[in-house]
Design an enzyme around this catalytic site. Structure first.
Site, PDB file in Angstrom:
ATOM      1  N   THR A  87       0.852  -1.197   0.000  1.00  0.00           N
ATOM      2  CA  THR A  87       0.000   0.000   0.000  1.00  0.00           C
ATOM      3  C   THR A  87       0.892   1.253   0.000  1.00  0.00           C
ATOM      4  OG1 THR A  87      -0.154   0.263   2.407  1.00  0.00           O
ATOM      5  CG2 THR A  87      -1.720  -1.259   1.375  1.00  0.00           C
ATOM      6  N   GLY A  88       0.371   2.323  -0.603  1.00  0.00           N
ATOM      7  CA  GLY A  88       1.120   3.590  -0.628  1.00  0.00           C
ATOM      8  C   GLY A  88       2.435   3.465  -1.360  1.00  0.00           C
ATOM      9  N   ALA A  89       2.386   2.782  -2.515  1.00  0.00           N
ATOM     10  CA  ALA A  89       3.638   2.559  -3.268  1.00  0.00           C
ATOM     11  C   ALA A  89       3.821   3.592  -4.384  1.00  0.00           C
ATOM     12  CB  ALA A  89       3.644   1.140  -3.848  1.00  0.00           C
TER      13      ALA A  89
ATOM     14  N   GLY B  81       8.079   7.458  -2.173  1.00  0.00           N
ATOM     15  CA  GLY B  81       8.747   7.247  -0.887  1.00  0.00           C
ATOM     16  C   GLY B  81       9.167   5.809  -0.615  1.00  0.00           C
TER      17      GLY B  81
ATOM     18  N   TYR C  46      -0.732  11.359  15.241  1.00  0.00           N
ATOM     19  CA  TYR C  46       0.124  10.494  14.407  1.00  0.00           C
ATOM     20  C   TYR C  46       0.790   9.435  15.296  1.00  0.00           C
ATOM     21  CZ  TYR C  46       3.996   9.109  11.318  1.00  0.00           C
ATOM     22  OH  TYR C  46       4.891   8.380  10.543  1.00  0.00           O
TER      23      TYR C  46
HETATM   24  N1  LIG Z   1       9.623   9.194   6.256  1.00  0.00           N
HETATM   25  C1  LIG Z   1       9.920   8.894   7.506  1.00  0.00           C
HETATM   26  O1  LIG Z   1      10.896   9.426   8.082  1.00  0.00           O
HETATM   27  C2  LIG Z   1       9.097   7.898   8.266  1.00  0.00           C
HETATM   28  C3  LIG Z   1       9.465   7.628   9.595  1.00  0.00           C
HETATM   29  C4  LIG Z   1       8.727   6.686  10.315  1.00  0.00           C
HETATM   30  C5  LIG Z   1       7.663   6.042   9.701  1.00  0.00           C
HETATM   31  N2  LIG Z   1       7.318   6.343   8.413  1.00  0.00           N
HETATM   32  C6  LIG Z   1       6.176   5.619   7.829  1.00  0.00           C
HETATM   33  O2  LIG Z   1       6.544   5.076   6.574  1.00  0.00           O
HETATM   34  C7  LIG Z   1       5.379   4.922   5.751  1.00  0.00           C
HETATM   35  C8  LIG Z   1       5.661   5.463   4.361  1.00  0.00           C
HETATM   36  O3  LIG Z   1       5.836   6.870   4.472  1.00  0.00           O
HETATM   37  P1  LIG Z   1       6.797   7.720   3.511  1.00  0.00           P
HETATM   38  O4  LIG Z   1       7.795   8.370   4.377  1.00  0.00           O
HETATM   39  O5  LIG Z   1       7.260   6.907   2.354  1.00  0.00           O
HETATM   40  O6  LIG Z   1       5.782   8.861   3.059  1.00  0.00           O
HETATM   41  P2  LIG Z   1       5.211   9.276   1.621  1.00  0.00           P
HETATM   42  O7  LIG Z   1       6.313   9.408   0.650  1.00  0.00           O
HETATM   43  O8  LIG Z   1       4.343  10.459   1.895  1.00  0.00           O
HETATM   44  O9  LIG Z   1       4.329   8.013   1.211  1.00  0.00           O
HETATM   45  C9  LIG Z   1       3.096   7.744   1.831  1.00  0.00           C
HETATM   46  C10 LIG Z   1       2.271   6.888   0.904  1.00  0.00           C
HETATM   47  O10 LIG Z   1       0.990   6.688   1.523  1.00  0.00           O
HETATM   48  C11 LIG Z   1      -0.005   7.011   0.585  1.00  0.00           C
HETATM   49  N3  LIG Z   1      -1.267   7.457   1.162  1.00  0.00           N
HETATM   50  C12 LIG Z   1      -1.515   8.596   1.850  1.00  0.00           C
HETATM   51  N4  LIG Z   1      -2.824   8.683   2.112  1.00  0.00           N
HETATM   52  C13 LIG Z   1      -3.418   7.584   1.601  1.00  0.00           C
HETATM   53  C14 LIG Z   1      -4.747   7.096   1.534  1.00  0.00           C
HETATM   54  N5  LIG Z   1      -5.777   7.801   2.028  1.00  0.00           N
HETATM   55  N6  LIG Z   1      -5.009   5.911   0.909  1.00  0.00           N
HETATM   56  C15 LIG Z   1      -3.995   5.202   0.359  1.00  0.00           C
HETATM   57  N7  LIG Z   1      -2.710   5.618   0.371  1.00  0.00           N
HETATM   58  C16 LIG Z   1      -2.428   6.788   0.983  1.00  0.00           C
HETATM   59  C17 LIG Z   1       0.597   8.136  -0.236  1.00  0.00           C
HETATM   60  O11 LIG Z   1      -0.134   8.303  -1.433  1.00  0.00           O
HETATM   61  P3  LIG Z   1      -0.094   9.719  -2.245  1.00  0.00           P
HETATM   62  O12 LIG Z   1       1.157   9.645  -3.053  1.00  0.00           O
HETATM   63  O13 LIG Z   1      -1.331   9.701  -3.067  1.00  0.00           O
HETATM   64  O14 LIG Z   1      -0.071  10.808  -1.205  1.00  0.00           O
HETATM   65  C18 LIG Z   1       2.002   7.588  -0.444  1.00  0.00           C
HETATM   66  O15 LIG Z   1       2.025   6.628  -1.461  1.00  0.00           O
HETATM   67  C19 LIG Z   1       4.247   5.622   6.494  1.00  0.00           C
HETATM   68  O16 LIG Z   1       3.457   4.665   7.153  1.00  0.00           O
HETATM   69  C20 LIG Z   1       4.962   6.490   7.524  1.00  0.00           C
HETATM   70  O17 LIG Z   1       4.175   6.728   8.661  1.00  0.00           O
HETATM   71  C21 LIG Z   1       8.021   7.240   7.689  1.00  0.00           C
END
Ligand SMILES: NC(=O)c1ccc[n+]([C@@H]2O[C@H](COP(=O)([O-])OP(=O)(O)OC[C@H]3O[C@@H](n4cnc5c(N)ncnc54)[C@H](OP(=O)(O)O)[C@@H]3O)[C@@H](O)[C@H]2O)c1
Length: 320
Positions: free
Chosen positions: A41-43, A46, A193
């Site tokens: 999911t969310g691919a 990021g 969050y």
């Molecule tokens: N980045 C960090 O430092 C960090 C640290 C700890 C944990 N995390 C966790 O890692 C995971 C991935 O995050 P990321 O950093 O890669 O962030 P990201 O680049 O913002 O990716 C998030 C993904 O989730 C999708 N998403 C958001 N809302 C959604 C919805 N309503 N339905 C389906 N998909 C949805 C986004 O889609 P869109 O492209 O359409 O927005 C995107 O594909 C998250 O669970 C985050 O909490 C990240």
């Protein structure tokens, strides 16, 4: 004097970057995933995109679950080209809508016989305190309750593929979370969050307990601080992020390593209910070990996503 200071700053930042690169956990498993059906999911970008790309490189039959058709199709084209694997497709999934989750599951069930790996990666930080069409706080639903419903409804497909795996992307912020009065708007967005990320860890431990002996393993992880668009949704965090230099963050490909490790490595065979960082098991917050509050959270979640007795029976072989 200024030149000296600039050179020293650059050397210090470069050293930090090198140190971070060397200390970042890496998945060294060479597991081939041909014949395995994987949902990420969310691919669309990021960490999720990099996770999906790596699994496609290993030959998996990949389903990208995203809320945007345009971004989802674009990610599919990029992955097919870069991984040289044509078995990659997109199915629409908007976690802010429980009916979208149910529709996704129906579409997957009609097109695939089983599911080997589910990676609950999608996540968001929501700065406004909105509720979804289901009456749930938006961030709570995207980060926790949507994935909760998705995972529970996919259990029959995961059982068919056993040994199979569920990977839940949480965060170190889970340590600051609480599960009290979850759907209340009293919390600020950062607390909210953290709450949703604590729910991720508690849920994966509780699900692991409920699925013991079925061959479906469930683990959660913290990807570390990763340079993705996640922080762009928050003005305060964006300012902090732009102040913190690139040197302190992992790249998305580095951030994907623990997700990939939990999805493919034989070191994780029969390991379930654990929490990982940098491809290693570490201790999650003590809050995630309380079985009583886990059972309470499960009951609240079941009610909020309106799981029907029929759905529960189909997934766990019982009506509760
Ligand atoms: N980045 C960090 O430092 C960090 C640290 C700890 C944990 N995390 C966790 O890692 C995971 C991935 O995050 P990321 O950093 O890669 O962030 P990201 O680049 O913002 O990716 C998030 C993904 O989730 C999708 N998403 C958001 N809302 C959604 C919805 N309503 N339905 C389906 N998909 C949805 C986004 O889609 P869109 O492209 O359409 O927005 C995107 O594909 C998250 O669970 C985050 O909490 C990240």
């Amino acid at each position: 004097m200024w030149l000296f200071l600039i050179i020293w700053t650059l050397v210090a930042l470069f050293s930090i970057k090198i140190f971070n690169k060397l200390s970042t956990g890496k998945c060294y498993a060479d597991t081939v995933m041909s014949g395995k059906v994987v949902v990420v999911t969310g691919a669309s970008g990021g960490i999720g995109f990099e996770t999906a790309l790596e699994l496609a490189r290993r030959g998996a039959k990949l389903i990208i679950a995203c809320r945007s058709h345009e971004k989802g199709e674009k990610a599919v084209r990029r992955i097919i080209r870069r991984a040289n694997n044509k078995r990659v497709r997109f199915i629409h999934l908007d976690l802010t809508s429980l009916s979208s989750v149910r529709k996704f599951v129906h579409e997957l069930e009609t097109s695939e016989a089983k599911l080997d790996v589910l990676i609950n990666n999608a996540g968001a930080i929501c700065t406004t305190r909105e509720k979804t069409e289901d009456g749930i706080l938006k961030d709570l639903q995207i980060n926790y309750l949507g994935p909760f419903l998705l995972t529970v409804l996919l259990i029959p497909m995961l059982k068919k593929a056993a040994p199979s795996r569920v990977v839940v992307v949480s965060s170190s912020w889970h340590k600051f979370g609480t599960t009290e009065d979850l759907n209340s708007e009293k919390y600020g967005y950062i607390q909210s969050y953290a709450n949703s990320k604590l729910c991720n860890v508690i849920f994966s431990k509780e699900l692991a307990r409920r699925l013991e002996g079925t061959g479906v393993d469930v683990n959660s992880l913290n990807p570390g601080q990763v340079n993705t668009s996640l922080y762009r949704s928050s003005t305060v965090l964006e300012k902090i992020r732009s102040l913190l230099l690139y040197a302190f963050f992992k790249t998305p490909a580095e951030g994907a390593q623990t997700s990939v490790y939990l999805a493919v490595s034989c070191e994780c065979d029969q390991i379930s209910g654990k929490y990982f960082e940098d491809c290693q098991e570490v201790r999650a917050s003590y809050k995630a070990d309380d079985e009583e509050s886990a059972a309470k959270l499960w009951a609240v979640s079941q009610e909020l996503v309106r799981l029907t007795p029929d759905e529960i029976g189909k997934c766990f072989g019982e009506v509760s």
